[in-house]
Design a protein around this motif. Sequence first.
Motif, mmCIF file in Angstrom:
data_model
loop_
_atom_site.group_PDB
_atom_site.id
_atom_site.type_symbol
_atom_site.label_atom_id
_atom_site.label_comp_id
_atom_site.label_asym_id
_atom_site.label_seq_id
_atom_site.Cartn_x
_atom_site.Cartn_y
_atom_site.Cartn_z
ATOM 1 N N CYS A 290 8.749 39.716 53.514
ATOM 2 C CA CYS A 290 8.171 38.674 54.365
ATOM 3 C C CYS A 290 9.078 37.460 54.547
ATOM 4 O O CYS A 290 9.265 36.985 55.674
ATOM 5 N N LYS B 252 -4.585 39.744 46.331
ATOM 6 C CA LYS B 252 -3.232 40.305 46.403
ATOM 7 C C LYS B 252 -2.613 40.363 45.009
ATOM 8 O O LYS B 252 -1.936 41.338 44.670
ATOM 9 N N CYS C 131 2.408 34.976 53.528
ATOM 10 C CA CYS C 131 2.758 35.618 52.276
ATOM 11 C C CYS C 131 3.321 34.523 51.385
ATOM 12 O O CYS C 131 4.506 34.228 51.436
ATOM 13 N N GLY D 145 6.257 35.685 49.188
ATOM 14 C CA GLY D 145 7.513 35.978 49.884
ATOM 15 C C GLY D 145 8.045 34.778 50.652
ATOM 16 O O GLY D 145 9.230 34.456 50.589
ATOM 17 N N CYS E 47 8.538 42.061 48.596
ATOM 18 C CA CYS E 47 8.231 42.411 49.984
ATOM 19 C C CYS E 47 9.366 41.899 50.870
ATOM 20 O O CYS E 47 10.353 41.382 50.376
HETATM 21 ZN ZN LIG Z 1 5.239 39.353 51.510
#
Ligand SMILES: [Zn+2]
Length: 353
Positions: free
Chosen positions: A226, A260, A213, A216, A224
Amino acid sequence: MSLIPTLAETVSRARSDLRMGLPIVVGGYLAAAVETLSPERLASLRALGPATLAITDWRAATLKARVYDRDLARIRVPESADHAWLRAVADPAGDLMTPMKGPLQSERGGDAAPHRAAIALVKSAQLLPAALMIPISDPPPGLTALAPDAALAQLATEATMADVAAARLPLSRAENSKLHIFRPDDGAAEHYAVEIGDPPRDQPVLARLHSACYTGDVLGSLKCDCGPQLHAALEAMGQNGSGVLLYLNQEGRGIGLANKMRAYSLQNQGFDTVEANHRLGFEDDERDFRIGAGILRKMGFGAVRLMTNNPRKVAMLEGHGIQVPERVPLITPTNRFNEGYLAVKAEKSGHLL
Ligand SMILES: [Zn+2]
Ligand SMILES: Nc1nc2c(ncn2[C@@H]2O[C@H](COP(=O)(O)OP(=O)(O)OP(=O)(O)O)[C@@H](O)[C@H]2O)c(=O)[nH]1
């Protein structure tokens, strides 16, 4: 060894071609990814005959197009349709501003295997899942050619991982660590394993399968959990004195960073994380969890104490030869930006809070 490319090599080539905007030959069709197709190439392709657009059942549902082929629809491309039309069918970015474009006509009958293979290849290239298809009896030379069923079978084959390089890497949270680089034999992305301490192979190891990610892990995004999960896992393994963290390059649950960001943009329009994937034409989770099992096996681990809140990860590991005698929850503090995301994961994806 023969110098002729193998099936795995040809699929890997096809992936690169599609990313570059070059058509490939699948069955009796030329297939091109809508996302990377230039207007000039589109004109050359359309001069060859009538075109259809292969999209997934999810994208078809958003566009209210009929699905006669189970997991995909073959949309007739009208004579008048231009590059912008194709793009608008493939990309949900403008769905709300300029509602579609239809009614869209779906083809029915005949063989959809070439279309299915084209979508699978475009997905594996992490592009928008939409492929322009032109029937062709005498394809031009120089293009990568695949039989649909062989391509689908190859894409479904579990890659073999090789540990190509490893070195000591002292981490702030775990000084006695080593980083291994794993390279698959199918030309797809490399993955990493952080081995902390010297975990005995005959006992369950404290483990985390972490999906990449960038937002993140690297940027500290608040959307998020992550980044905090990554660091909490390394911290716990450091404290424990041993562990293994797999860093799997399956950004965005396998759809890639560009997709994403498209999903984030849809989330800004009010869709949740699962709906956004579906509007783009993806499943909510496109990851291949066999990769993690394969790397663990390669490292000599047969059992893990798995740090996760995702019961699917446990089930998938157990289905692929890794025992999970214990699940270790990995709960990190929420913030006002990720509360909704975590609630949707619990509600729709079965995550345990
Ligand atoms: Zn993430
Ligand atoms: N498509 C998409 N991917 C996202 C979004 N937010 C985060 N991700 C990705 O989701 C993945 C999260 O991976 P993990 O934390 O390993 O997995 P998990 O399924 O949440 O399970 P846990 O082990 O409980 O953390 C990463 O690949 C992120 O890039 C989103 O809104 N859309």
